[in-house]
Enzyme design. Structure first.
Site, PDB file in Angstrom:
ATOM      1  N   ALA A  88       0.843  -1.200   0.000  1.00 12.00           N
ATOM      2  CA  ALA A  88       0.000   0.000   0.000  1.00 12.00           C
ATOM      3  C   ALA A  88       0.881   1.254   0.000  1.00 12.00           C
ATOM      4  O   ALA A  88       2.023   1.220   0.480  1.00 12.00           O
ATOM      5  CB  ALA A  88      -0.908  -0.014   1.224  1.00 12.00           C
ATOM      6  N   PRO A  89       0.374   2.377  -0.525  1.00 10.57           N
ATOM      7  CA  PRO A  89       1.197   3.596  -0.645  1.00 10.57           C
ATOM      8  C   PRO A  89       1.674   4.160   0.689  1.00 10.57           C
ATOM      9  O   PRO A  89       2.647   4.893   0.717  1.00 10.57           O
ATOM     10  CB  PRO A  89       0.272   4.565  -1.378  1.00 10.57           C
ATOM     11  CG  PRO A  89      -1.101   4.035  -1.209  1.00 10.57           C
ATOM     12  CD  PRO A  89      -0.958   2.565  -1.104  1.00 10.57           C
ATOM     13  N   ARG A  90       1.022   3.817   1.783  1.00 10.85           N
ATOM     14  CA  ARG A  90       1.465   4.346   3.081  1.00 10.85           C
ATOM     15  C   ARG A  90       2.738   3.664   3.567  1.00 10.85           C
ATOM     16  O   ARG A  90       3.389   4.139   4.497  1.00 10.85           O
ATOM     17  CB  ARG A  90       0.350   4.181   4.125  1.00 10.85           C
ATOM     18  CG  ARG A  90      -0.079   2.747   4.383  1.00 10.85           C
ATOM     19  CD  ARG A  90      -1.233   2.683   5.385  1.00 10.85           C
ATOM     20  NE  ARG A  90      -1.701   1.322   5.611  1.00 10.85           N
ATOM     21  CZ  ARG A  90      -2.597   0.704   4.858  1.00 10.85           C
ATOM     22  NH1 ARG A  90      -3.115   1.330   3.810  1.00 10.85           N
ATOM     23  NH2 ARG A  90      -2.978  -0.534   5.138  1.00 10.85           N
ATOM     24  N   TYR A  91       3.097   2.522   2.933  1.00 10.13           N
ATOM     25  CA  TYR A  91       4.288   1.790   3.351  1.00 10.13           C
ATOM     26  C   TYR A  91       5.504   2.050   2.462  1.00 10.13           C
ATOM     27  O   TYR A  91       6.607   1.644   2.814  1.00 10.13           O
ATOM     28  CB  TYR A  91       4.012   0.284   3.360  1.00 10.13           C
ATOM     29  CG  TYR A  91       2.903  -0.135   4.291  1.00 10.13           C
ATOM     30  CD1 TYR A  91       2.968   0.151   5.646  1.00 10.13           C
ATOM     31  CD2 TYR A  91       1.787  -0.816   3.818  1.00 10.13           C
ATOM     32  CE1 TYR A  91       1.951  -0.234   6.508  1.00 10.13           C
ATOM     33  CE2 TYR A  91       0.766  -1.204   4.670  1.00 10.13           C
ATOM     34  CZ  TYR A  91       0.850  -0.903   6.012  1.00 10.13           C
ATOM     35  OH  TYR A  91      -0.151  -1.281   6.861  1.00 10.13           O
ATOM     36  N   THR A  92       5.322   2.643   1.321  1.00 13.11           N
ATOM     37  CA  THR A  92       6.414   2.795   0.358  1.00 13.11           C
ATOM     38  C   THR A  92       6.845   4.252   0.234  1.00 13.11           C
ATOM     39  O   THR A  92       6.079   5.170   0.519  1.00 13.11           O
ATOM     40  CB  THR A  92       5.994   2.271  -1.026  1.00 13.11           C
ATOM     41  OG1 THR A  92       4.827   2.992  -1.471  1.00 13.11           O
ATOM     42  CG2 THR A  92       5.657   0.790  -0.966  1.00 13.11           C
TER      43      THR A  92
END
Length: 746
Positions: free
Chosen positions: A139-143
């Site tokens: 998910a974008p919150r992790y990358t």
């Protein structure tokens, strides 16, 4: 005072031109006009503003994302990576299609996903892999992401009016229509898009080769592209079949097919084939699933185990092989049967000034050169105007240098602030812009050292202005600038080629072999369309056939498991199959229902079955009107794997029988009027057209029809001799004859 009664409101009537209160009017319109009015704007929007790349190598979604990252300062080497969620949120100011779509676009451009030859985004975290359908991105919150160094070449001088800017969808900010890329990104990184009624599929090429080819074409428009642009270079590597004819076709027309195969090595000690590079168009899962299917169906017998060993070090598919297996021959078979060898379909459809156009490599590079020339011209003109403005201001300082005290005195003695600029204009003979510049000089800078240092720039500015004006007049100098930029790109960003070549002559292609087990079988076909394949051993154990009530065996013959079968339906269609496609059966079961097994059309039934091995011989079709057509079996042989053939025979008269003959033989025909005809098949000439009605072989009496046709065998030969003896003139009339055959009264 009593209120007047209002007349009752009329109820709306459901009529053609009437309308219901609160709804729209009903309008008659042709459906073609409705499609043109409602669908065409959408179609054009998809083509022009969404699906197809432009000459800078980007679709709008890519361009908007990269530009917002550039505006956030993510190209600066000192800037830390930003959370992908932040980038996605910022991009929604330009692209309102949703965060998931934006993030998927971002993922494909990252280094971690390995989809691009030269990634535009430096990434940290799990971004999945292009070569795997099951390795999903996080998910974008992790990358985290930032722009790669190569993006300096995409945004160079973008603030110098090199490209047009337009308002975004809500008119709150400006965005570029193109990026002023200093190298042909459109050919360096792959791009795929599906629009309405058209698509685009641009394969990637090596950066150094593309830049060198562009330079060569700028120097010589007749340059041989194949001499510098060796072929596509895919991010996943692999081996490309070097086919000059096909490459030239792609380079000239923009369409063609590039064949790529996987790269492998063999570990002899472990008896294991290790595949480390696969075609760009497939995935690890697709390859493994296909090999497993082949092993299950018995088409591949050399493989004992297959596993996916892809890890942090990269892609790897391990295939354990059985003892005594030749790995090279096995790989040739796998190349033929699996996606380990695949083709990349090229379709270089690119938007040029808002118009989609399929172009070859030569034309694309010519268009890109023209685009880059315009960028250089606009940048030069922009810088020229800035330098002229600066020179204009410094010329005022030159005049002040002659008498600084006078300038100070004018400013000090002016009573009103608004009169300072006009007084300076009068005192030194300068214009308003120059006077405003002088008036804004800080008090600490009113010294000879500062003014002399600034005035020294005048000569440099005049020289630069002269050079820029010369560049704008001379197209060759513009091209020289482009060439220098391309050479810098080669120096700073070129990488060794990943996709190597193989030549047809270097590889011994294994001839396609049929691994289907071969053994004798007995074939039984019932009148209602049931099919049985029974081995001789099974048939000896039970000879009693199980059939539906009222059904009977209409055909039976001995065959082998490799024999091909042609099933002729009562709708003049032929369905091709093989004996091996049917499971071994027993006499005690019903068998396979052919119309269901081969997916016959609704209401279509089986008429007859014809076996063949090498498509030699003929099929003779007999029709109720007494005609017969002799069709070569070669007419039903196809180079492709088509399973259904239309117009398999003539439909002008109902089919009575279809008899396969490998050599000339005698045929006995019977009519509904009790007549028979014995003739040899050599008397009928073959017809090249499958649906030919043939020739009249028997003269029918009024209202009589041909009822049956059969090959004369030893069993019915004695019966025919009796008929011949009885064939005497009836009522004083001789029997009719057709050539050497005899027409018999039964």
């Amino acid at each position: 005072m009593p209120r007047k009664k209002e007349p009752p409101k009329k109820k709306a009537v459901f009529k053609h031109e009437a309308y219901i209160e609160g709804s729209g009017s009903i309008v008659n319109q042709r459906i073609t006009d409705t499609l043109k009015t409602n669908y065409m704007p959408y179609a054009m929007s998809v083509i022009v503003s969404r699906a197809l790349p432009e000459i800078d190598g980007f679709k709008p979604s890519h361009r908007k994302l990269l530009y917002m990252m550039y505006k956030r300062g993510l190209l600066s080497p000192d800037k830390e990576r930003s959370k992908s969620a932040n980038v996605v949120g910022e991009t929604m100011k330009l692209n309102p299609h949703g965060d998931q779509a934006i993030y998927e676009t971002l993922v494909r451009m990252t280094r971690g996903n390995e989809a691009l030859l030269h990634p535009y985004i430096d990434s940290k975290g799990n971004f999945g892999k292009q070569y795997s359908s099951k390795m999903h991105f996080a998910a974008p919150r992790y990358t985290e992401v930032k722009l790669e160094k190569i993006c300096n070449e995409l945004f160079r001088d973008i603030d110098h009016d090199t490209v047009d800017f337009v308002p975004n969808y809500d008119n709150t900010m400006q965005e570029p229509t193109l990026l002023p890329a200093t190298f042909p990104t459109v050919l360096v990184n792959s791009n795929t898009g599906i629009a309405v009624s058209m698509a685009s599929n641009v394969c990637p090429f090596n950066l150094q080769e593309v830049c060198e080819t562009t330079i060569a074409l700028m120097k010589d428009s007749n340059h041989d592209i194949l001499s510098t642009l060796k072929g596509p270079d895919f991010p996943g590597g692999g081996l490309m079949l070097y086919d000059e004819t096909e490459l030239n076709k792609v380079y000239e027309t923009g369409r063609g097919s590039i064949k790529v195969r996987s790269k492998y090595s063999y570990d002899q000690a472990a008896r294991c084939i290790e595949i480390t590079e696969i075609p760009y168009t497939t995935t690890v899962e697709a390859i493994i699933d296909k090999i497993i299917d082949l092993v299950k169906t018995g088409k591949i017998r050399e493989v004992s185990y297959i596993r996916d060993e892809t890890d942090i070090d990269g892609l790897k598919i391990a295939i354990d092989v059985k003892k005594g297996t030749d790995p090279d021959k096995l790989m040739q078979k796998l190349y033929r049967l699996t996606p380990l060898q695949d083709s990349y379909p090229c379709n270089f459809n690119i938007l040029i000034a808002g118009t989609p156009k399929v172009m070859g490599v030569r034309e694309i590079l010519i268009e890109w050169t023209a685009f880059r020339e315009e960028c250089i011209q606009r940048r030069t003109y922009f810088d020229l105007q800035k330098k002229k403005e600066k020179l204009h201001l410094l010329e005022a300082l030159s005049k002040i240098l002659l008498d600084i005290d006078k300038a100070i005195r004018i400013i000090r003695e002016t009573e009103n602030e608004a009169d300072v600029v006009p007084n300076l204009m009068i005192g030194f003979g300068i214009d308003e812009v120059q006077a405003e510049f002088v008036a804004e000089i800080k008090l600490r800078n009113i010294n000879k050292q500062y003014i002399l240092r600034r005035v020294e720039e005048v000569d440099t500015l005049r020289k630069d202005i002269e050079e820029m004006e010369d560049i704008l007049r001379d197209k060759k100098k513009i091209r020289k600038i482009i060439i220098n930029e391309l050479q810098d790109v080669i120096k700073n960003y070129s990488k060794p080629r990943k996709t190597m070549f193989f030549y047809q002559s270097d590889v011994e292609e294994e001839e396609e072999t049929d691994d289907t087990p071969d053994y004798p079988v007995n074939i039984f076909v019932s009148d209602s369309g049931y099919f049985k394949k029974i081995t001789p051993q099974s048939l000896r154990m039970s000879n009693e056939q199980k059939l539906k009530e009222g059904d009977y065996i209409s055909q039976s013959f001995e065959s082998t498991n490799k024999t091909e079968l042609i099933f002729f339906s009562d709708k003049a269609q032929a369905y091709k199959s093989r004996v091996s496609s049917f499971e071994d059966s027993k006499a005690s079961v019903m068998g396979d229902y052919i119309p269901a097994k081969l997916s016959f059309d609704d209401g279509e039934g089986l008429k007859t079955v014809v076996p063949t091995i090498d498509y030699s011989g003929y099929v003779i079709f007999f029709f109720e009107n007494g005609k017969a057509a002799k069709i070569p079996m070669k007419s039903y042989e196809t180079k492709t794997n088509r399973k259904k053939l239309s117009k398999a025979y003539s439909e002008k008269s109902p089919l009575v029988a279809a008899i396969f003959v490998n050599e000339e033989c005698d045929i006995l025909l019977r009519t509904s009027s009790g007549h028979a005809l014995l003739f040899n098949t050599g008397m009928i000439l073959p017809k090249s057209t499958r649906d030919s009605q043939g020739v009249q072989v028997i003269t029918l009496r009024k209202k009589a029809l041909l009822s049956s046709a059969e090959i004369v065998t030893e069993e019915n030969l004695e019966e025919l001799q009796k008929y011949r003896a009885k064939s005497v003139p009836a009522a004083g009339k001789p029997a009719k004859e057709l050539g050497d055959s005899n027409q018999l009264m039964l």
